[in-house]
Design a protein around this motif. Sequence first.
Motif, PDB file in Angstrom:
ATOM      1  N   ALA A 146       0.836  -1.215   0.000  1.00 16.13           N
ATOM      2  CA  ALA A 146       0.000   0.000   0.000  1.00 16.13           C
ATOM      3  C   ALA A 146       0.863   1.254   0.000  1.00 16.13           C
ATOM      4  CB  ALA A 146      -0.920  -0.008   1.214  1.00 16.13           C
ATOM      5  N   GLU A 147       2.032   1.181   0.628  1.00 11.18           N
ATOM      6  CA  GLU A 147       2.939   2.331   0.640  1.00 11.18           C
ATOM      7  C   GLU A 147       3.527   2.589  -0.738  1.00 11.18           C
ATOM      8  OE1 GLU A 147       5.758   1.212   3.590  1.00 11.18           O
ATOM      9  OE2 GLU A 147       4.442   1.689   5.296  1.00 11.18           O
ATOM     10  N   ILE A 148       3.798   1.508  -1.496  1.00 13.02           N
ATOM     11  CA  ILE A 148       4.396   1.652  -2.822  1.00 13.02           C
ATOM     12  C   ILE A 148       3.332   1.889  -3.885  1.00 13.02           C
ATOM     13  CG2 ILE A 148       5.863   0.560  -4.562  1.00 13.02           C
ATOM     14  CD1 ILE A 148       6.983  -1.222  -2.328  1.00 13.02           C
ATOM     15  N   TYR A 149       2.230   1.140  -3.781  1.00 11.60           N
ATOM     16  CA  TYR A 149       1.152   1.206  -4.765  1.00 11.60           C
ATOM     17  C   TYR A 149      -0.170   1.450  -4.036  1.00 11.60           C
ATOM     18  CZ  TYR A 149       4.729  -1.235  -7.490  1.00 11.60           C
ATOM     19  OH  TYR A 149       5.899  -1.590  -8.105  1.00 11.60           O
ATOM     20  N   PRO A 150      -0.494   2.704  -3.735  1.00 13.75           N
ATOM     21  CA  PRO A 150      -1.720   2.997  -2.969  1.00 13.75           C
ATOM     22  C   PRO A 150      -3.003   2.548  -3.664  1.00 13.75           C
ATOM     23  CG  PRO A 150      -0.252   4.905  -3.053  1.00 13.75           C
ATOM     24  CD  PRO A 150       0.277   3.911  -4.037  1.00 13.75           C
ATOM     25  N   ASP A 151      -2.940   2.367  -4.994  1.00 11.65           N
ATOM     26  CA  ASP A 151      -4.155   2.014  -5.739  1.00 11.65           C
ATOM     27  C   ASP A 151      -4.196   0.544  -6.117  1.00 11.65           C
ATOM     28  OD1 ASP A 151      -2.018   2.073  -7.457  1.00 11.65           O
ATOM     29  OD2 ASP A 151      -3.151   2.901  -9.150  1.00 11.65           O
ATOM     30  N   SER A 152      -3.555  -0.281  -5.326  1.00 10.57           N
ATOM     31  CA  SER A 152      -3.399  -1.700  -5.703  1.00 10.57           C
ATOM     32  C   SER A 152      -4.704  -2.486  -5.496  1.00 10.57           C
ATOM     33  CB  SER A 152      -2.264  -2.341  -4.894  1.00 10.57           C
ATOM     34  OG  SER A 152      -2.455  -2.124  -3.508  1.00 10.57           O
ATOM     35  N   LYS A 153      -5.686  -2.205  -6.347  1.00  9.62           N
ATOM     36  CA  LYS A 153      -6.995  -2.832  -6.208  1.00  9.62           C
ATOM     37  C   LYS A 153      -7.016  -4.285  -6.676  1.00  9.62           C
ATOM     38  CE  LYS A 153      -9.479   1.555  -6.670  1.00  9.62           C
ATOM     39  NZ  LYS A 153     -10.474   2.324  -7.455  1.00  9.62           N
ATOM     40  N   ASN A 154      -6.111  -4.646  -7.571  1.00  8.66           N
ATOM     41  CA  ASN A 154      -6.120  -6.028  -8.054  1.00  8.66           C
ATOM     42  C   ASN A 154      -5.020  -6.864  -7.415  1.00  8.66           C
ATOM     43  OD1 ASN A 154      -4.117  -4.630  -9.347  1.00  8.66           O
ATOM     44  ND2 ASN A 154      -4.534  -5.418 -11.388  1.00  8.66           N
ATOM     45  N   LEU A 155      -4.659  -6.511  -6.203  1.00  9.73           N
ATOM     46  CA  LEU A 155      -3.770  -7.322  -5.362  1.00  9.73           C
ATOM     47  C   LEU A 155      -4.606  -7.907  -4.236  1.00  9.73           C
ATOM     48  CD1 LEU A 155      -1.030  -8.346  -4.238  1.00  9.73           C
ATOM     49  CD2 LEU A 155      -0.832  -6.133  -3.067  1.00  9.73           C
ATOM     50  N   HIS A 156      -4.576  -9.244  -4.085  1.00  5.73           N
ATOM     51  CA  HIS A 156      -5.416  -9.914  -3.099  1.00  5.73           C
ATOM     52  C   HIS A 156      -4.558 -10.836  -2.242  1.00  5.73           C
ATOM     53  CE1 HIS A 156      -8.464  -8.362  -5.751  1.00  5.73           C
ATOM     54  NE2 HIS A 156      -8.033  -9.136  -6.741  1.00  5.73           N
ATOM     55  N   LEU A 157      -4.634 -10.672  -0.944  1.00  2.00           N
ATOM     56  CA  LEU A 157      -3.823 -11.444  -0.008  1.00  2.00           C
ATOM     57  C   LEU A 157      -4.707 -12.324   0.858  1.00  2.00           C
ATOM     58  CD1 LEU A 157      -1.513  -8.512   1.150  1.00  2.00           C
ATOM     59  CD2 LEU A 157      -0.895 -10.310  -0.446  1.00  2.00           C
ATOM     60  N   SER A 158      -4.135 -13.440   1.303  1.00  2.00           N
ATOM     61  CA  SER A 158      -4.861 -14.307   2.234  1.00  2.00           C
ATOM     62  C   SER A 158      -3.877 -14.966   3.186  1.00  2.00           C
ATOM     63  CB  SER A 158      -5.663 -15.381   1.497  1.00  2.00           C
ATOM     64  OG  SER A 158      -4.799 -16.323   0.877  1.00  2.00           O
ATOM     65  N   VAL A 159      -4.377 -15.352   4.345  1.00  2.00           N
ATOM     66  CA  VAL A 159      -3.624 -16.163   5.297  1.00  2.00           C
ATOM     67  C   VAL A 159      -4.122 -17.586   5.104  1.00  2.00           C
ATOM     68  CG1 VAL A 159      -3.042 -16.566   7.715  1.00  2.00           C
ATOM     69  CG2 VAL A 159      -3.493 -14.227   6.905  1.00  2.00           C
TER      70      VAL A 159
END
Length: 331
Positions: A146-159
Amino acid sequence: MNSLIYCCPATKSPLKKEGQAFVTESGVSYGILSSAAGNDIPVFISEDQLAGGDVISSAMYTKDDAEESYDNFLSWLFSTFEQNEQEFRLDLIGRLGINPDHKVLVTGCGLGDDLKYLYPILREKGELYAQDLSGLMVAAASRRMAEIYPDSKNLHLSVSNASALPFPDGYFDAAYHFGGINLFSDIPSAIAEMARVTKVGGRVLIGDEGVAPWLKDKEFGKIAIRNNALWASDAPLQYVPEYSKDVKLSWVLGNCFYIVDFTVSDRLPFMNIDLVHKGARGGSMRTRYFGQLEGVDPELKRRVQEASARTGKSASQWVEDALRLQLDISK
């Protein structure tokens, strides 16, 4: 974010978002990572579900200084081998053949060191998914991206556990893992899962510590392994799915890390097992494998060989003809 992409890691049944949870039709519920501000990061695993090397990994990543220690190790690693980290990671990513509209999965993402190089390729048209079993690492990766790419809408993370991925079959164009698989509690399942969720024709890449075989018993290799016992690990070639093609094995970073990459396929390599051999023995690969009979007296075998030679047939054909005659079976 399209939450319907995720599925139950156990049953592979679809999920839907209900409040602060992802829920299956049968009512199984998965929560959302509370430490990831502004992002719906589903949690598909709990500490009591971990075993083997996953317990060790989780313990390492939940220490107070885990993030700093991870950064320090990577800095030391690339400095030790005088390797530019950006060039190194871009080289590995390049082996996947990614297009801007592809869907890519990163397993064991850690702090997201590969994500920052993958995301610019996919940010306009593609999708980037990443998972790790450590909520701390996933939250940190989310924050850093988020710090590098504030508009990262198509990045999805999971645990989640890489050995039971929460994705449907054949969704991704490529799957990538670098660093960590040696400690997975179920390496075969982790590799099988990466292949399962990748489309036929998609590329899978796996890499981790493992000194090249020709160096292991040399002083160079012994120095590396004394520093880190994981460098004695072997490349997990035996776990590459049988339905794979274009399998490649290489070593990087001073030949102290293996890289295995392959293309997902839905069939075995072509092999004509019915092509008959010329010569005295005869037969085909099929008959030699599936058509073996009980052993016979060596003298009888010799006489069969002599008889087949007199008729100009192979031993295989002569035996088949004799059996058909005895059993009154026509061709």
